[in-house]
Design a protein around this motif. Structure first.
Motif, PDB file in Angstrom:
ATOM      1  N   ILE A  81       0.641  -1.173  -0.110  1.00  0.00           N
ATOM      2  CA  ILE A  81      -0.035  -0.420   0.220  1.00  0.00           C
ATOM      3  C   ILE A  81       1.196   1.201  -0.053  1.00  0.00           C
ATOM      4  CG2 ILE A  81      -1.660   1.554   1.282  1.00  0.00           C
ATOM      5  CD1 ILE A  81      -2.272  -1.875   2.216  1.00  0.00           C
ATOM      6  N   ASN A  82       0.092   2.332  -1.265  1.00  0.00           N
ATOM      7  CA  ASN A  82       0.906   3.544  -1.049  1.00  0.00           C
ATOM      8  C   ASN A  82       0.773   4.424  -0.568  1.00  0.00           C
ATOM      9  OD1 ASN A  82       2.750   5.613  -1.829  1.00  0.00           O
ATOM     10  ND2 ASN A  82       2.154   5.342  -4.028  1.00  0.00           N
ATOM     11  N   TYR A  83       0.735   5.146   0.283  1.00  0.00           N
ATOM     12  CA  TYR A  83       0.417   6.129   0.932  1.00  0.00           C
ATOM     13  C   TYR A  83       0.891   7.636   1.508  1.00  0.00           C
ATOM     14  CZ  TYR A  83       3.531   5.013   5.792  1.00  0.00           C
ATOM     15  OH  TYR A  83       3.886   4.898   6.366  1.00  0.00           O
ATOM     16  N   ASN A 108       2.981 -11.014   8.616  1.00  0.00           N
ATOM     17  CA  ASN A 108       3.960  -9.986   8.888  1.00  0.00           C
ATOM     18  C   ASN A 108       3.922  -8.394   8.474  1.00  0.00           C
ATOM     19  OD1 ASN A 108       5.792  -8.668  10.261  1.00  0.00           O
ATOM     20  ND2 ASN A 108       7.369  -9.994   9.012  1.00  0.00           N
ATOM     21  N   TYR A 109       4.354  -7.556   8.139  1.00  0.00           N
ATOM     22  CA  TYR A 109       4.128  -6.377   7.829  1.00  0.00           C
ATOM     23  C   TYR A 109       5.230  -5.541   8.248  1.00  0.00           C
ATOM     24  CZ  TYR A 109       3.205  -3.522  11.873  1.00  0.00           C
ATOM     25  OH  TYR A 109       2.610  -2.642  13.678  1.00  0.00           O
ATOM     26  N   ASN A 110       6.287  -4.401   7.626  1.00  0.00           N
ATOM     27  CA  ASN A 110       7.310  -4.041   7.371  1.00  0.00           C
ATOM     28  C   ASN A 110       6.175  -2.298   6.935  1.00  0.00           C
ATOM     29  OD1 ASN A 110       9.737  -2.493   7.218  1.00  0.00           O
ATOM     30  ND2 ASN A 110       9.228  -2.184   5.572  1.00  0.00           N
ATOM     31  N   GLY A 116       6.588   5.521   2.615  1.00  0.00           N
ATOM     32  CA  GLY A 116       4.940   5.693   2.321  1.00  0.00           C
ATOM     33  C   GLY A 116       4.632   4.573   1.949  1.00  0.00           C
ATOM     34  N   ILE A 117       4.997   3.448   2.422  1.00  0.00           N
ATOM     35  CA  ILE A 117       5.062   2.134   2.117  1.00  0.00           C
ATOM     36  C   ILE A 117       4.930   1.049   2.378  1.00  0.00           C
ATOM     37  CG2 ILE A 117       5.561   0.623   0.974  1.00  0.00           C
ATOM     38  CD1 ILE A 117       5.583   2.481  -1.566  1.00  0.00           C
ATOM     39  N   GLN A 155      -3.082   3.693  -1.667  1.00  0.00           N
ATOM     40  CA  GLN A 155      -3.579   2.934  -2.791  1.00  0.00           C
ATOM     41  C   GLN A 155      -3.384   1.459  -2.699  1.00  0.00           C
ATOM     42  OE1 GLN A 155      -3.774   5.201  -6.010  1.00  0.00           O
ATOM     43  NE2 GLN A 155      -1.793   6.231  -5.086  1.00  0.00           N
ATOM     44  N   TYR A 156      -3.330   0.365  -3.454  1.00  0.00           N
ATOM     45  CA  TYR A 156      -2.262  -0.645  -3.320  1.00  0.00           C
ATOM     46  C   TYR A 156      -1.857  -1.131  -5.058  1.00  0.00           C
ATOM     47  CZ  TYR A 156      -6.887  -2.734  -0.333  1.00  0.00           C
ATOM     48  OH  TYR A 156      -6.704  -2.858   0.323  1.00  0.00           O
ATOM     49  N   THR A 157      -0.245  -1.110  -4.934  1.00  0.00           N
ATOM     50  CA  THR A 157       0.325  -1.072  -5.741  1.00  0.00           C
ATOM     51  C   THR A 157       0.684  -1.952  -6.506  1.00  0.00           C
ATOM     52  OG1 THR A 157       2.696  -1.710  -4.402  1.00  0.00           O
ATOM     53  CG2 THR A 157       1.942   0.166  -4.693  1.00  0.00           C
TER      54      THR A 157
END
Length: 186
Positions: A81-83, A108-110, A116-117, A155-157
């Motif tokens: 996701i780009n924010y 898991n997430y980073n 902004g990703i 938005q989703y990349t």
């Protein structure tokens, strides 16, 4: 990608037992309403935010769901996701319901706050030979805090991908953005 292949290497059978999560249809502007989505030209399977549009004040936090719609045999996902990093903060990211069953999915997430990703990785560990049909449900829930007023698009990349239990890609036909409309707090 490499991440999902390495998971596959560690686990010889990555099959998914789907829960039967049915989402309530509240109104015709519900982005999770499959019939309505088809009517407005959304191709399925899709990846959407729920709610897809929300209004809050600066300093407030909103929870947005990352929802897969009508996906067949989903076993793993990398969601990117780009924010607008200068406008919002992501305070937490938790696992959604779609890949949960008798065991918790890998999750898991980073969050790269400089770029902004947000990268989210989730995979089901469950073995189930009776996996059929398409499912709709949440893959993650994101807590977002608004810092400044204005319209904020998330938005989703193109790096976002779904795979089945054999690590074959699943085409995502629509990736719909989310809108956070932020007004000044009084």
């Amino acid at each position: 990608g490499l991440f999902l292949q390495s998971i596959k290497f560690l686990i010889s059978f990555l099959l998914l037992l789907f829960g039967c999560e049915k989402l309530p249809v509240k109104s015709f502007d519900n982005p999770l309403d499959v019939v309505e989505s088809k009517l407005i030209g959304v191709s399925l399977p899709a990846l959407v935010f729920f709610p897809d549009s929300v209004s809050i004040k600066t300093g407030e936090t909103i929870s947005l769901g990352v929802y897969a719609m009508e996906v067949n045999e989903l076993s793993g996902a990398h969601i990117q996701i780009n924010y607008e990093r200068q406008k919002i903060n992501i305070s937490s990211v938790i696992s959604g319901e779609l890949l949960k069953s008798t065991t918790e999915p890998f999750f898991n997430y980073n969050n790269d706050t400089l770029a902004g990703i947000l990268d989210i990785y989730t995979t089901s560990y469950v073995l189930d030979s009776l996996q059929t049909g398409s499912k709709t449900g949440s893959l993650a829930n994101i807590e977002i805090r608004a810092n400044v007023p204005g319209k904020i698009i998330i938005q989703y990349t193109d790096s976002t991908e779904f795979v089945d239990q054999n690590d074959n890609p699943i085409i995502i036909k629509s990736k719909l953005p989310g809108v956070i409309d932020v007004s000044k707090s009084q």
